[in-house]
Scaffold this motif. Structure first.
Motif, PDB file in Angstrom:
ATOM      1  N   ALA A 381      11.469 -71.662   5.382  1.00 24.76           N
ATOM      2  CA  ALA A 381      12.134 -71.061   6.635  1.00 24.76           C
ATOM      3  C   ALA A 381      12.014 -72.132   7.659  1.00 24.76           C
ATOM      4  CB  ALA A 381      11.501 -69.892   7.140  1.00 24.76           C
ATOM      5  N   ILE A 382      10.958 -73.252   7.633  1.00 24.06           N
ATOM      6  CA  ILE A 382      10.789 -74.009   8.550  1.00 24.06           C
ATOM      7  C   ILE A 382      11.110 -75.508   8.325  1.00 24.06           C
ATOM      8  CG2 ILE A 382       9.298 -72.567  10.036  1.00 24.06           C
ATOM      9  CD1 ILE A 382       7.059 -74.287   9.095  1.00 24.06           C
ATOM     10  N   GLY A 383      11.076 -75.581   7.017  1.00 25.61           N
ATOM     11  CA  GLY A 383      11.369 -77.021   6.380  1.00 25.61           C
ATOM     12  C   GLY A 383      10.260 -77.997   6.331  1.00 25.61           C
ATOM     13  N   VAL A 384       8.902 -77.262   6.421  1.00 24.79           N
ATOM     14  CA  VAL A 384       7.772 -78.033   6.697  1.00 24.79           C
ATOM     15  C   VAL A 384       6.749 -77.542   5.638  1.00 24.79           C
ATOM     16  CG1 VAL A 384       5.756 -78.607   8.043  1.00 24.79           C
ATOM     17  CG2 VAL A 384       8.139 -78.416   9.279  1.00 24.79           C
ATOM     18  N   PRO A 385       6.352 -78.797   4.824  1.00 26.33           N
ATOM     19  CA  PRO A 385       5.017 -78.237   4.106  1.00 26.33           C
ATOM     20  C   PRO A 385       4.038 -77.280   4.585  1.00 26.33           C
ATOM     21  CG  PRO A 385       5.629 -80.562   4.038  1.00 26.33           C
ATOM     22  CD  PRO A 385       6.235 -80.251   5.137  1.00 26.33           C
ATOM     23  N   VAL A 386       3.886 -76.169   3.573  1.00 26.31           N
ATOM     24  CA  VAL A 386       2.903 -75.390   4.134  1.00 26.31           C
ATOM     25  C   VAL A 386       1.807 -75.113   3.060  1.00 26.31           C
ATOM     26  CG1 VAL A 386       2.404 -72.833   4.983  1.00 26.31           C
ATOM     27  CG2 VAL A 386       4.475 -74.154   5.547  1.00 26.31           C
ATOM     28  N   GLU A 387       0.560 -75.141   3.305  1.00 19.51           N
ATOM     29  CA  GLU A 387      -0.462 -74.876   2.381  1.00 19.51           C
ATOM     30  C   GLU A 387      -1.266 -73.910   2.981  1.00 19.51           C
ATOM     31  OE1 GLU A 387      -2.208 -79.012   1.937  1.00 19.51           O
ATOM     32  OE2 GLU A 387      -3.569 -78.521   3.816  1.00 19.51           O
ATOM     33  N   VAL A 388      -2.114 -73.216   1.975  1.00 23.10           N
ATOM     34  CA  VAL A 388      -3.192 -72.253   2.035  1.00 23.10           C
ATOM     35  C   VAL A 388      -4.382 -72.856   2.033  1.00 23.10           C
ATOM     36  CG1 VAL A 388      -3.903 -70.043   1.451  1.00 23.10           C
ATOM     37  CG2 VAL A 388      -1.609 -70.425   1.234  1.00 23.10           C
ATOM     38  N   GLY A 389      -5.258 -72.524   2.966  1.00 22.99           N
ATOM     39  CA  GLY A 389      -6.696 -73.233   2.844  1.00 22.99           C
ATOM     40  C   GLY A 389      -7.581 -72.667   4.016  1.00 22.99           C
ATOM     41  N   GLY A 390      -8.706 -72.471   3.604  1.00 23.89           N
ATOM     42  CA  GLY A 390      -9.409 -72.088   4.319  1.00 23.89           C
ATOM     43  C   GLY A 390      -9.899 -70.610   4.364  1.00 23.89           C
ATOM     44  N   VAL A 391     -11.351 -70.352   4.250  1.00 26.22           N
ATOM     45  CA  VAL A 391     -11.703 -68.983   4.288  1.00 26.22           C
ATOM     46  C   VAL A 391     -12.026 -68.697   5.809  1.00 26.22           C
ATOM     47  CG1 VAL A 391     -13.479 -67.641   3.879  1.00 26.22           C
ATOM     48  CG2 VAL A 391     -12.943 -69.085   2.302  1.00 26.22           C
ATOM     49  N   GLU A 392     -11.357 -67.484   6.426  1.00 22.47           N
ATOM     50  CA  GLU A 392     -11.300 -67.344   7.682  1.00 22.47           C
ATOM     51  C   GLU A 392     -12.773 -67.716   8.534  1.00 22.47           C
ATOM     52  OE1 GLU A 392      -8.333 -63.622   7.341  1.00 22.47           O
ATOM     53  OE2 GLU A 392      -9.608 -63.934   9.303  1.00 22.47           O
ATOM     54  N   ALA A 393     -13.954 -67.056   7.780  1.00 20.69           N
ATOM     55  CA  ALA A 393     -15.225 -67.239   8.736  1.00 20.69           C
ATOM     56  C   ALA A 393     -15.546 -68.593   8.673  1.00 20.69           C
ATOM     57  CB  ALA A 393     -16.141 -66.399   7.761  1.00 20.69           C
ATOM     58  N   GLU A 394     -15.139 -69.516   7.453  1.00 21.63           N
ATOM     59  CA  GLU A 394     -15.624 -70.900   7.447  1.00 21.63           C
ATOM     60  C   GLU A 394     -14.905 -71.552   8.511  1.00 21.63           C
ATOM     61  OE1 GLU A 394     -15.431 -72.299   3.492  1.00 21.63           O
ATOM     62  OE2 GLU A 394     -16.854 -70.699   2.698  1.00 21.63           O
ATOM     63  N   MET A 395     -13.589 -71.233   8.680  1.00 21.96           N
ATOM     64  CA  MET A 395     -12.865 -71.957   9.656  1.00 21.96           C
ATOM     65  C   MET A 395     -13.161 -71.588  11.344  1.00 21.96           C
ATOM     66  SD  MET A 395     -10.949 -73.965   7.820  1.00 21.96           S
ATOM     67  CE  MET A 395     -12.032 -74.016   6.646  1.00 21.96           C
ATOM     68  N   ALA A 396     -13.434 -70.358  11.308  1.00 17.31           N
ATOM     69  CA  ALA A 396     -13.780 -70.005  12.602  1.00 17.31           C
ATOM     70  C   ALA A 396     -15.009 -70.664  13.148  1.00 17.31           C
ATOM     71  CB  ALA A 396     -14.324 -68.327  12.726  1.00 17.31           C
ATOM     72  N   ILE A 397     -16.026 -70.815  11.899  1.00 16.79           N
ATOM     73  CA  ILE A 397     -17.321 -71.674  12.436  1.00 16.79           C
ATOM     74  C   ILE A 397     -16.986 -73.159  12.798  1.00 16.79           C
ATOM     75  CG2 ILE A 397     -18.254 -72.593  10.243  1.00 16.79           C
ATOM     76  CD1 ILE A 397     -20.813 -71.176  10.896  1.00 16.79           C
ATOM     77  N   ARG A 398     -16.022 -73.925  12.194  1.00 14.43           N
ATOM     78  CA  ARG A 398     -15.753 -75.100  12.557  1.00 14.43           C
ATOM     79  C   ARG A 398     -15.162 -74.942  13.979  1.00 14.43           C
ATOM     80  NH1 ARG A 398     -14.919 -78.854   8.372  1.00 14.43           N
ATOM     81  NH2 ARG A 398     -15.146 -77.933   6.278  1.00 14.43           N
ATOM     82  N   GLY A 399     -14.247 -74.066  14.335  1.00 16.09           N
ATOM     83  CA  GLY A 399     -13.516 -74.057  15.612  1.00 16.09           C
ATOM     84  C   GLY A 399     -14.781 -73.517  16.679  1.00 16.09           C
ATOM     85  N   ALA A 400     -15.645 -72.714  16.250  1.00 19.40           N
ATOM     86  CA  ALA A 400     -16.877 -72.377  17.223  1.00 19.40           C
ATOM     87  C   ALA A 400     -17.491 -73.440  17.617  1.00 19.40           C
ATOM     88  CB  ALA A 400     -17.613 -71.266  16.697  1.00 19.40           C
TER      89      ALA A 400
END
Length: 610
Positions: A381-400
């Protein structure tokens, strides 16, 4: 290093958040962020519409086009669906009786009257040795009704009460020579059975009825045996707290009864499975859950309410993800008790009875394919590479960890719309996380069901904003007991009403429930979901399982912005010596955008390692 533009996308049950950043040799520079409501069920291709809107707005804010983004990384989202399984659903729960038990604004008189139901225009056809209750359809004028009742009483007919369709109770009452209780505003008066024994009860202003709301009172009036008294108990329960009521005994068999049982749940663990009845309540279900350890799946008893609920959940997700229902398993379950108003067949004024039930939030495990399909559809839809990655809780801790003043080791509690996650990052960077069903959407569902709103948008407002009651044109009482005065007249449609204080706007509630009751339901729902799930999640990430071994918890997610949930959790966690506070992601975003920020940082780390 060549500069790269990376977008992190957090698909939540309620909202989709984007963080857009530039990665270079100088590090990570965040350019913009945006938040939209999630389109469709989390983790399905319906999310693409919302993600695209959020990406376009974030790109606009950064002064770039969406096709200039080098890579989009989305979280590995698992759908969380909440539903309610009542402990008992009955098409009809009344046998041998019909009832009218409502609270008209102005019933007539007070007291108790018993007699056979008689149409007002046939009143003189009855003999003087019978006690009667007159039934008055809406086409008759109150003057004529009063004069006819007075004439009947003069002839010796024992008129002991009246059931009136229009709002004429007080007008008729004021013109009677003998005062009788009158219940008015009975909209479906044509359904009142005639020639049947009935009781009419009206309490004094500020009081509630006593005989019709007491099963033994009804047994006395209708001369019921013990078995029939048990069956008529739901009528009495439904009338508790009313100022007026009518109960009419009908012959056995006129009102049919059919019941769908709540059913049993079988919790399948890695080593054992446990079956528990929904009627045993949420505590028994959650205790059984704790016994089996890691949950593999949950199965509901066939042909019961809970079995239907779980099968419906699997079918819906199977259609959304184009998988077989057998491939969809439930990997987490939260059960909380609920009290829900249910319609009662046999009631003639749309009356409700309060039934206890158990509400469930279920987290469904699907294969990776549906998430990958979301990524593929979005990339197209957007013409940009998209990848799946990151368990939510683990990503949240990086952000926190971008919150000023934080460092490893750290424990976070991510409270969103559908799930409650917890993660712990040790000093060596090792992350332990858990992902549990039940969060803000479940609170909204409980408020909606317990208040009988059938309006989730309104329930969401009740969850998010404080209440008040407008006392006059210029002042209102707030839910904490204080009084607020207004320089300008308050909207006329709010006078005397309980209102939601949505910023400067006042949203009146069109329900006959006190402000205190609405507040109690709101706060209880939040405690049952967030306090229960918060502690459950934290226990799973602490190596010892003992909360006293934690010292500090950072709260992130949309529900951390709530005006009372963080306070409730802080109070509860203080019992274990835990200091809790909400994050300020990147020093600017508050508790929001933690997962999206974490996705960008994880991506940057991988780029730096290459």
């Amino acid at each position: 290093m060549v500069k790269q533009l990376i977008a992190g996308v957090d698909m939540g049950n309620s909202s989709t958040e984007v963080a857009l950043a530039q990665i270079s040799d100088d590090g990570v520079q965040f350019l913009s962020q945006h938040l939209v409501r999630t389109s469709g069920v989390k983790g399905t291709v319906d999310n693409v519409t919302g993600i695209r809107i959020a990406l376009e707005e974030a790109a606009n804010r950064a002064g770039i086009r969406i096709d200039q983004i080098d890579k989009v990384r989305i979280n590995d989202a698992a759908p969380v669906i909440g539903d309610l399984a009542m402990d008992l659903i009955s098409e009809t729960i009344i046998t041998e009786s019909s009832m009218i038990g409502h609270n008209p604004d102005t019933p007539g008189g007070a007291g108790l009257g018993v007699g056979l139901t008689v149409p007002i225009d046939e009143l003189f056809d009855w003999t003087s040795d019978q006690d009667v209750i007159v039934v008055v359809p809406g086409q008759f004028d109150y003057e004529w009704v009063a004069s006819r009742i007075n004439a009947a009483i003069e002839q010796g007919i024992r008129v002991n009460g009246a059931i009136v369709q229009k709002d004429d109770g007080v007008l008729v009452y004021n013109r009677l020579s003998k005062k009788i209780p009158i219940v008015d505003e009975v909209s479906q008066i044509e359904k009142v059975p005639l020639g049947k024994l009935a009781v009419v009860e009206v309490a004094l202003p500020g009081q509630v009825i006593r005989m019709a709301s007491n099963p033994y009172g009804l047994a006395t009036i209708f001369q019921l045996d013990p078995d029939t008294t048990i069956r008529i108990a739901p009528i009495a329960k439904a009338l508790v707290g009313n100022r007026s009521a009518v109960v009419i005994r009908t012959p056995q068999g006129e009102v049919a009864e059919r019941r769908i049982e709540a059913g049993k749940l079988t919790l399948v663990g890695e080593k054992q499975k446990v079956t528990v009845s929904v009627n045993d309540g949420s505590d028994a279900i959650m205790e059984a859950y704790e016994k089996i350890g890691s949950l593999v799946n949950v199965v509901g008893e066939t042909a019961t309410n809970v079995g239907g609920m779980l099968n419906s959940l699997r079918q819906n997700l199977a259609q959304l993800t184009q998988q077989s229902p057998s491939e969809i398993t439930i990997r987490d379950l939260l059960a909380v008790d609920a009290v829900v108003p249910m319609s009662v067949s046999g009631a003639m004024a749309g009356e409700l009875t309060l039934e206890t039930g158990v509400a469930f939030a279920s987290m469904v495990k699907t294969s990776r394919l549906p998430i990958q399909k979301v990524a593929d559809t979005l990339a197209q839809a957007i013409g940009v590479p998209v990848e799946v990655g990151g368990v939510e809780a683990e990503m949240a801790i990086r952000g926190a960890l971008t919150t000023p003043g934080t460092r490893k080791p750290i424990v976070i509690l991510d409270m969103g719309g559908g799930s409650t996650d917890a993660a712990m990052m040790a000093e060596n960077g090792k992350i332990t996380s858990t992902h549990l069903a039940g969060a803000g959407d479940m609170v909204t569902m409980l408020i909606d069901m317990e208040l009988g709103l059938n309006n989730k948008a309104l329930a969401e407002k009740i969850k998010k904003y404080p209440l008040a009651k407008v006392m006059s044109m210029f002042h209102m009482q707030l839910e904490d007991g204080t009084t607020m005065f207004s320089d300008a007249p308050l909207p006329p449609d709010t006078f005397g009403r309980v209102v939601i204080r949505e910023g400067e706007d006042l949203v009146p509630l069109n329900i006959k429930v006190t402000m205190e009751k609405v507040r109690e339901i709101r706060r209880t729902a939040k405690k049952r979901v967030f306090v229960t799930n918060g502690l459950r999640a934290l226990r799973r990430v602490v190596p010892t399982g003992n909360l006293k071994h934690l010292s500090f918890v950072v709260m992130v997610g949309g529900s951390a912005l709530d005006f009372e949930i963080p306070q409730m959790l802080t109070e509860e966690m203080s019992k274990y010596g835990i200091v809790a506070g909400f994050a300020n992601v990147r020093g600017t975003e508050g508790p929001r955008n933690a997962v999206a920020t974490g996705l960008v940082l994880a991506c940057a780390e991988e780029v730096g390692e290459r």
